[in-house]
Design an enzyme around this catalytic site. Structure first.
Site, mmCIF file in Angstrom:
data_model
loop_
_atom_site.group_PDB
_atom_site.id
_atom_site.type_symbol
_atom_site.label_atom_id
_atom_site.label_comp_id
_atom_site.label_asym_id
_atom_site.label_seq_id
_atom_site.Cartn_x
_atom_site.Cartn_y
_atom_site.Cartn_z
ATOM 1 N N LYS A 6 -12.152 -0.603 -0.507
ATOM 2 C CA LYS A 6 -11.264 -0.479 -1.612
ATOM 3 C C LYS A 6 -11.881 -0.056 -3.115
ATOM 4 O O LYS A 6 -13.145 0.675 -3.205
ATOM 5 C CB LYS A 6 -9.830 -0.488 -1.591
ATOM 6 C CG LYS A 6 -9.548 -0.200 -1.111
ATOM 7 C CD LYS A 6 -8.386 -0.746 -0.046
ATOM 8 C CE LYS A 6 -7.924 -0.369 1.285
ATOM 9 N NZ LYS A 6 -6.717 -0.861 1.816
ATOM 10 N N SER B 78 0.793 -1.150 0.034
ATOM 11 C CA SER B 78 0.006 0.281 0.208
ATOM 12 C C SER B 78 0.683 1.420 0.070
ATOM 13 O O SER B 78 0.712 2.030 -0.353
ATOM 14 C CB SER B 78 -0.478 0.016 1.150
ATOM 15 O OG SER B 78 -0.282 -0.317 2.269
ATOM 16 N N HIS C 42 -5.549 -3.675 -1.365
ATOM 17 C CA HIS C 42 -5.344 -3.175 -3.143
ATOM 18 C C HIS C 42 -4.976 -3.391 -4.652
ATOM 19 O O HIS C 42 -4.746 -2.931 -5.559
ATOM 20 C CB HIS C 42 -3.766 -2.421 -2.882
ATOM 21 C CG HIS C 42 -4.037 -1.554 -2.240
ATOM 22 N ND1 HIS C 42 -4.792 0.090 -1.417
ATOM 23 C CD2 HIS C 42 -4.149 -1.045 -1.330
ATOM 24 C CE1 HIS C 42 -4.726 0.175 -0.896
ATOM 25 N NE2 HIS C 42 -4.001 -0.130 0.113
HETATM 26 C C1 PLP Z 1 -6.795 -1.761 3.513
HETATM 27 C C2 PLP Z 1 -6.032 -2.964 3.738
HETATM 28 C C3 PLP Z 1 -6.399 -3.616 4.937
HETATM 29 C C4 PLP Z 1 -7.387 -3.317 5.421
HETATM 30 O O1 PLP Z 1 -8.595 -3.322 5.477
HETATM 31 P P1 PLP Z 1 -10.427 -2.763 5.161
HETATM 32 O O2 PLP Z 1 -11.049 -2.868 4.759
HETATM 33 O O3 PLP Z 1 -10.324 -1.439 4.937
HETATM 34 O O4 PLP Z 1 -10.048 -3.073 7.648
HETATM 35 C C5 PLP Z 1 -6.372 -5.322 4.454
HETATM 36 N N1 PLP Z 1 -4.897 -4.583 4.962
HETATM 37 C C6 PLP Z 1 -4.316 -3.715 2.971
HETATM 38 C C7 PLP Z 1 -3.309 -4.616 2.332
HETATM 39 C C8 PLP Z 1 -4.598 -2.736 3.483
HETATM 40 O O5 PLP Z 1 -3.947 -2.036 2.488
#
Ligand code: PLP
Length: 396
Positions: free
Chosen positions: A244, A185, A213
């Site tokens: 996302k 990320s 992502h």
């Molecule tokens: C954003 C993210 C999460 C968390 O996801 P949410 O649905 O927002 O709780 C988990 N792992 C990674 C790699 C992320 O970027």
């Protein structure tokens, strides 16, 4: 209001401020859009994870409203009591098929999905959890809740991973799980999943890939990292988020039927935290349908990504190791990165500043994410402002 007993909070806040770690989020006053109203100002929004620009899509909103009409606003129960609605079952079946897996189990977020898997599968001191050093905080926290010891390998370093797998601690472990983000990320680079899977399986370890992502972003029809590498049927656990590209909130693990059944009886976030409102499930189903029937959104996301990266490079910026719509713009100094972000905002562009300790010292940056909804004009405007402010600050 003051409590003598909570005086420590004031000291903690002061310490955070001194450390540049105090967070005061900007406030979104419109829907999550490519051009949004943030803190009273209309700006090009390069900070959300709204990859496919579907968070405010009329068809998606209609599906959410219809689910409220049919099933109500909330479930008022955990999945294992009476919080499993037919729409949750439909979501699990469709996301299992999307990931070419036998089954899927839904959780309230990506965060809780990672916690659920790490904690419930790495449940003994004789297990071993092996994790990339740049994995997401929710994997780190999941690992902390697991009983298994952990080994951290250097970012995408297969040689280091192999050494860990060959060491006595791994060889005598009851179960070994190798965990990696699919797309990282902070840098936007893709895990070398093909090599990770090969070396893990050679040493009797199973693999979990966190596609927060990557789902809805990479691979055929946005199916994720496994699809990107042509590894369908070869990866034991795929985590997806619905928060996302899918524009709602939630997460799931796509896996075998038996592992799904096991987690459905023991995973603590599944057992002790209530299920998603039906409108959330409906949102995700609507987005999935769009992803599978309207390829133009994914195409535009990638066309925009290519255009934006190219223009930034032409302007002289260092965009790091990114291979995805996450494009860092390296600055290398916390104060400068912060000034860069602030001045860009004044000029009508919102790009997130990432300073130490979120990223290492010397790797301070802005992080941008383009979406399918940005127009070429939006992106040209943004690059123009990046160039202007970047020159003023001596970044280029
Ligand atoms: C954003 C993210 C999460 C968390 O996801 P949410 O649905 O927002 O709780 C988990 N792992 C990674 C790699 C992320 O970027």
């Amino acid at each position: 209001m003051t409590f003598e007993t909570l005086k420590f909070a004031e000291e903690e806040v002061a310490a955070l401020k001194t450390d540049n770690r105090f967070i005061q989020p900007r406030v979104l006053q419109s829907a999550q859009e490519p051009v949004s109203v943030i803190d009273g100002k209309k700006v090009i929004n390069l900070t959300s994870n709204n990859y496919l620009a579907l968070a405010n899509n009329p068809g998606v909103k209609k599906a959410a409203i219809a689910a409220i009409e049919k099933y109500g606003a909330g479930t008022a129960a955990v999945r294992t009591i009476i919080g499993t609605m037919s729409i949750h079952k439909e979501l699990e079946e469709k996301f299992a098929a999307f990931k070419h897996s036998e089954a899927a189990i839904l959780f309230q977020s990506g965060f809780t999905s990672n916690v659920a898997v790490c904690q419930s599968l790495m449940s003994s001191e004789s297990d071993l959890l092996i994790s990339d050093e740049l994995n997401h905080a929710s994997i780190i926290d999941g690992a902390r809740l697991a009983k298994a010891p952990r080994k951290i390998y250097r970012h995408k370093d297969i040689k280091h991973l192999t050494e860990i797998l060959e060491a006595p601690e791994a060889r005598k472990a009851r179960r070994k799980m190798v965990v990696t983000d699919g797309v990282f990320s902070m840098d936007g680079d893709i895990a070398n999943l093909d090599e990770i899977v090969a070396v893990s399986h050679k040493h009797g370890a199973f693999v979990m890939v966190d596609d927060a992502h990557a789902s809805g972003v990479i691979g055929k029809e946005g199916r994720g990292t496994v699809s990107h590498f042509g590894l369908d049927g070869n990866v034991e656990i795929q985590i997806g988020t619905l928060s996302k590209a899918f524009a709602a909130v939630g997460g799931y693990a796509a896996t075998t039927q038996s592992l799904r059944d096991y987690m459905g009886s023991v995973a603590r976030p599944f057992l002790f935290s209530s299920s998603q409102p039906p409108s959330v499930a409906a949102t995700c189903l609507a987005v999935l349908d769009i992803l599978l029937t309207e390829p133009q959104h994914l195409k535009r996301l990638w066309d925009n990504t290519a255009f934006f990266k190219e223009e930034l490079k032409k302007a002289g910026f260092d965009t790091g190791a990114s291979q995805t719509p996450i494009t860092p713009i390296m600055v290398g100094d916390t104060a400068k990165a912060s000034a860069f972000s602030k001045q860009l905002f004044e000029e009508g562009v919102f790009a997130l500043c990432l300073g130490f300790p979120t990223v290492p010292k010397g790797k301070e940056r802005l992080r941008t994410i383009v979406t399918a909804g940005h127009t070429i004009k939006d992106l040209e405007f943004a690059v123009g402002k990046f160039t202007k402010v970047g020159r003023e600050l001596g970044i280029i």
